[in-house]
Design a protein around this motif. Structure first.
Motif, short mmCIF file in Angstrom:
data_model
loop_
_atom_site.label_atom_id
_atom_site.label_comp_id
_atom_site.label_asym_id
_atom_site.label_seq_id
_atom_site.Cartn_x
_atom_site.Cartn_y
_atom_site.Cartn_z
N THR A 95 -6.71 -3.08 -111.95
CA THR A 95 -8.21 -3.47 -111.78
C THR A 95 -8.99 -2.25 -112.25
N ALA A 96 -8.61 -1.27 -111.53
CA ALA A 96 -9.57 0.14 -111.82
C ALA A 96 -9.25 0.37 -113.07
N LEU A 97 -8.21 0.26 -113.74
CA LEU A 97 -8.01 0.91 -115.18
C LEU A 97 -8.77 -0.03 -116.13
N ARG A 98 -8.76 -1.55 -115.86
CA ARG A 98 -9.58 -2.40 -116.85
C ARG A 98 -10.96 -2.09 -116.63
N CYS A 99 -11.45 -1.69 -115.48
CA CYS A 99 -12.84 -1.35 -115.38
C CYS A 99 -13.42 -0.23 -115.98
N PHE A 100 -12.36 0.88 -116.03
CA PHE A 100 -12.72 1.99 -116.70
C PHE A 100 -12.71 1.83 -118.13
N GLU A 101 -11.61 1.16 -118.67
CA GLU A 101 -11.56 0.79 -120.01
C GLU A 101 -12.74 -0.13 -120.59
N GLN A 102 -13.42 -0.66 -119.73
CA GLN A 102 -14.48 -1.56 -120.10
C GLN A 102 -15.84 -0.67 -120.08
#
Length: 244
Positions: free
Chosen positions: A169-176
């Motif tokens: 979740t943290a990684l997906r938020c960063f990627e977005q």
């Protein structure tokens, strides 16, 4: 232990316990520079096997520095020592890191530690060690039985499903968003709290909202937790869809 030391250039006679910490190239480099000027002032300490091989209990960095310079290794033999002495002596001379403890127990074939060691390698390019260990801890507590304490005691149990959900979740938020605040320990711990407190927390919904809503990170988990919920609840009209 005898007060005199021996020396040899037969480097292949030396072996290492699995419990030895990972060799730091930076530390070896510092010792090399020191040896050039002053020589090896402190001998390494070994356990001698019946076949004559020498197991290094303390001084693996000194060994590598002497070997790099092609100089004889100064050593002492103390057969009262064993694998447990590695941790004790390394802790005295240079503090064992949490990752050292993980690798120590992984070398003893503890399954949870083997999994955790691999997970740390997968995630540490983006996250610091502490939040990785905490979010993957099955029985995380902030008191004396914290994840770090469990690591050192050899009692750590891993929850890969929960851990990967939080980290992804943290990684997906960063990627977005390109916002590296999502990768900081405070944000990861706040996400852990949200997912733990709210079993119906929808990751897809939150990741979608962070694209259009600025995320502010705070110095406390509580405030960052509230920020995550504020974003999650943004423009939600129905009470049953809101998290509190």
């Amino acid at each position: 232990m005898n007060n005199f030391y021996l020396k040899t250039k037969e480097y292949n006679n030396f072996q290492f316990y699995n419990d030895n910490r990972t060799v730091s190239e930076h530390h070896v480099e510092k010792l090399v520079n020191s040896f050039i000027n002053d020589g090896q002032l402190v001998p390494i300490i070994c356990y001698k096997l019946q076949n004559g091989k020498l197991i290094i209990v303390d001084g693996q960095h000194r060994f590598h520095a002497a070997k790099f310079l092609g100089r004889p290794v100064k050593y002492q033999v103390d057969n009262s020592l064993n694998s447990e002495s590695v941790t004790v002596m390394n802790t005295i001379h240079k503090k064992f890191t949490i990752e050292d403890w993980v690798k120590r127990y992984a070398s003893h074939k503890k399954e949870d530690y083997i999994k955790l060691s691999n997970i740390i390698e997968d995630y540490k390019g983006n996250f610091s060690i502490t939040p990785i260990i905490e979010v993957f801890c099955l029985n995380y507590k902030s008191d004396g039985n914290s994840s770090n304490t469990q690591i050192k005691l050899g009692t750590y149990k891993i929850d890969t499903i929960k851990g990967h959900k939080i980290m992804s979740t943290a990684l997906r938020c960063f990627e977005q968003t390109g916002n590296r605040d999502f990768l900081k320990a405070i944000a990861v711990k706040a996400l852990r709290k949200c997912i733990k407190d709210h079993p119906n927390f929808e990751v897809k919904r939150f990741v979608h909202k962070v694209k259009n809503k600025k995320f502010n990170i705070y110095s406390s988990i509580v405030d960052t937790y509230a920020e995550i919920l504020k974003i999650y609840n943004f423009n939600v009209k129905a009470d049953h869809m809101r998290l509190s």
